[in-house]
Design a protein around this motif. Structure first.
Motif, PDB file in Angstrom:
ATOM      1  N   PRO A  81     -13.944 -27.431  21.670  1.00 55.38           N
ATOM      2  CA  PRO A  81     -12.892 -26.927  21.509  1.00 55.38           C
ATOM      3  C   PRO A  81     -12.986 -28.863  20.245  1.00 55.38           C
ATOM      4  N   ILE A  82     -13.858 -29.711  21.206  1.00 54.80           N
ATOM      5  CA  ILE A  82     -12.975 -30.680  19.900  1.00 54.80           C
ATOM      6  C   ILE A  82     -13.791 -30.915  18.911  1.00 54.80           C
ATOM      7  N   ALA A  83     -15.156 -30.076  18.508  1.00 57.44           N
ATOM      8  CA  ALA A  83     -15.637 -29.929  17.616  1.00 57.44           C
ATOM      9  C   ALA A  83     -15.652 -30.115  16.031  1.00 57.44           C
ATOM     10  N   ILE A  84     -14.458 -29.024  16.516  1.00 56.54           N
ATOM     11  CA  ILE A  84     -12.858 -28.562  15.134  1.00 56.54           C
ATOM     12  C   ILE A  84     -13.128 -29.472  14.460  1.00 56.54           C
ATOM     13  N   ALA A  85     -13.306 -30.570  15.285  1.00 57.73           N
ATOM     14  CA  ALA A  85     -12.528 -32.159  14.573  1.00 57.73           C
ATOM     15  C   ALA A  85     -14.158 -32.980  13.599  1.00 57.73           C
ATOM     16  N   ARG A  86     -15.041 -31.562  13.655  1.00 60.15           N
ATOM     17  CA  ARG A  86     -16.432 -31.812  13.592  1.00 60.15           C
ATOM     18  C   ARG A  86     -15.934 -33.395  11.748  1.00 60.15           C
ATOM     19  N   PRO A  87     -15.456 -33.263  10.454  1.00 60.11           N
ATOM     20  CA  PRO A  87     -16.127 -33.691   9.343  1.00 60.11           C
ATOM     21  C   PRO A  87     -15.004 -35.072  10.108  1.00 60.11           C
ATOM     22  N   HIS A  88     -14.354 -35.231  11.414  1.00 62.22           N
ATOM     23  CA  HIS A  88     -14.310 -37.249  11.158  1.00 62.22           C
ATOM     24  C   HIS A  88     -15.374 -37.539  12.504  1.00 62.22           C
ATOM     25  N   PRO A  89     -16.067 -38.628  12.342  1.00 62.97           N
ATOM     26  CA  PRO A  89     -16.765 -39.364  13.173  1.00 62.97           C
ATOM     27  C   PRO A  89     -16.515 -39.372  14.098  1.00 62.97           C
ATOM     28  N   LEU A  90     -16.694 -38.669  15.289  1.00 64.47           N
ATOM     29  CA  LEU A  90     -16.261 -39.795  16.220  1.00 64.47           C
ATOM     30  C   LEU A  90     -17.874 -39.560  17.628  1.00 64.47           C
ATOM     31  N   SER A  91     -17.297 -40.746  18.540  1.00 65.54           N
ATOM     32  CA  SER A  91     -18.345 -41.596  19.299  1.00 65.54           C
ATOM     33  C   SER A  91     -18.471 -40.161  20.528  1.00 65.54           C
ATOM     34  N   ILE A  92     -19.514 -40.094  20.780  1.00 60.95           N
ATOM     35  CA  ILE A  92     -20.040 -39.217  21.977  1.00 60.95           C
ATOM     36  C   ILE A  92     -19.542 -38.858  23.187  1.00 60.95           C
ATOM     37  N   PHE A  93     -18.954 -40.050  23.720  1.00 59.86           N
ATOM     38  CA  PHE A  93     -18.236 -40.500  24.801  1.00 59.86           C
ATOM     39  C   PHE A  93     -16.673 -40.126  24.441  1.00 59.86           C
ATOM     40  N   VAL A  94     -17.006 -40.146  23.119  1.00 59.91           N
ATOM     41  CA  VAL A  94     -14.762 -39.135  22.597  1.00 59.91           C
ATOM     42  C   VAL A  94     -14.871 -38.435  23.186  1.00 59.91           C
ATOM     43  N   VAL A  95     -16.201 -37.364  22.760  1.00 57.59           N
ATOM     44  CA  VAL A  95     -15.820 -36.055  22.429  1.00 57.59           C
ATOM     45  C   VAL A  95     -16.281 -35.289  24.335  1.00 57.59           C
ATOM     46  N   ILE A  96     -16.960 -36.376  25.025  1.00 57.35           N
ATOM     47  CA  ILE A  96     -16.660 -35.955  25.951  1.00 57.35           C
ATOM     48  C   ILE A  96     -16.216 -36.118  26.982  1.00 57.35           C
ATOM     49  N   LEU A  97     -15.689 -36.791  27.136  1.00 55.44           N
ATOM     50  CA  LEU A  97     -14.509 -37.314  27.343  1.00 55.44           C
ATOM     51  C   LEU A  97     -12.739 -36.134  26.622  1.00 55.44           C
ATOM     52  N   ALA A  98     -12.760 -36.085  26.392  1.00 54.46           N
ATOM     53  CA  ALA A  98     -12.036 -34.908  25.038  1.00 54.46           C
ATOM     54  C   ALA A  98     -11.815 -33.475  26.024  1.00 54.46           C
ATOM     55  N   ASN A  99     -13.960 -33.012  25.898  1.00 56.37           N
ATOM     56  CA  ASN A  99     -13.954 -31.843  26.699  1.00 56.37           C
ATOM     57  C   ASN A  99     -14.003 -31.674  27.687  1.00 56.37           C
ATOM     58  N   ALA A 100     -14.627 -32.379  28.768  1.00 61.02           N
ATOM     59  CA  ALA A 100     -13.795 -32.966  30.071  1.00 61.02           C
ATOM     60  C   ALA A 100     -12.358 -32.305  30.838  1.00 61.02           C
ATOM     61  N   LEU A 101     -11.646 -33.360  29.635  1.00 65.68           N
ATOM     62  CA  LEU A 101     -10.421 -33.323  29.610  1.00 65.68           C
ATOM     63  C   LEU A 101     -10.041 -31.441  29.307  1.00 65.68           C
ATOM     64  N   THR A 102     -10.271 -31.018  28.403  1.00 70.74           N
ATOM     65  CA  THR A 102     -10.016 -29.306  28.038  1.00 70.74           C
ATOM     66  C   THR A 102     -10.307 -28.879  29.340  1.00 70.74           C
ATOM     67  N   TYR A 103     -11.769 -28.671  29.455  1.00 67.48           N
ATOM     68  CA  TYR A 103     -12.199 -28.429  30.823  1.00 67.48           C
ATOM     69  C   TYR A 103     -10.901 -28.070  31.644  1.00 67.48           C
ATOM     70  N   ALA A 104     -11.052 -29.404  32.229  1.00 70.22           N
ATOM     71  CA  ALA A 104     -10.089 -29.109  33.693  1.00 70.22           C
ATOM     72  C   ALA A 104      -9.016 -28.882  33.091  1.00 70.22           C
ATOM     73  N   LEU A 105      -8.250 -28.917  31.644  1.00 69.98           N
ATOM     74  CA  LEU A 105      -7.022 -27.967  32.000  1.00 69.98           C
ATOM     75  C   LEU A 105      -7.118 -26.798  32.030  1.00 69.98           C
ATOM     76  N   VAL A 106      -7.815 -25.958  31.749  1.00 74.66           N
ATOM     77  CA  VAL A 106      -8.511 -24.573  31.440  1.00 74.66           C
ATOM     78  C   VAL A 106      -8.509 -24.122  33.064  1.00 74.66           C
ATOM     79  N   GLY A 107      -9.772 -25.112  33.572  1.00 76.18           N
ATOM     80  CA  GLY A 107      -9.323 -24.898  35.089  1.00 76.18           C
ATOM     81  C   GLY A 107      -8.034 -24.964  35.548  1.00 76.18           C
ATOM     82  N   LEU A 108      -7.253 -26.109  35.277  1.00 72.70           N
ATOM     83  CA  LEU A 108      -6.271 -25.832  36.639  1.00 72.70           C
ATOM     84  C   LEU A 108      -5.578 -24.978  36.332  1.00 72.70           C
TER      85      LEU A 108
END
Length: 85
Positions: free
Chosen positions: A43-70
């Motif tokens: 889902p963080i890929a929706i912010a594609r026009p904005h430059p994001l570090s790969i570490f920020v993307v990994i963290l955001a996606n991991a947190l998103t999956y953790a919330l969905v999993g919870l």
């Protein structure tokens, strides 16, 4: 339950890693099914026009999956009530 949520979190990080490897190897901009699949699984890929570090993307996606999993594990887990004897 904590273990299952940890698995969801790791899967979220792996999804970003696999997408990153795929997108670094493919030439040109992706359209169609690939971009829809990317938006659904990362889902963080929706912010594609904005430059994001790969570490920020990994963290955001991991947190998103953790919330969905919870949410899913909370619904899936049966309610265990003590029996009144």
């Amino acid at each position: 339950m904590k273990g299952r949520i940890a698995i969801w979190t790791v899967v979220g990080g792996l999804v970003v890693g696999l997408w990153s490897m795929y997108l670094f190897t493919v030439q040109g901009e992706q359209r169609g099914f690939v971009s829809v699949l990317l938006d659904l699984t990362c889902p963080i890929a929706i912010a594609r026009p904005h430059p994001l570090s790969i570490f920020v993307v990994i963290l955001a996606n991991a947190l998103t999956y953790a919330l969905v999993g919870l949410a899913i594990e909370s619904i899936r887990r049966p309610i265990r009530r003590p029996l009144n004897v």
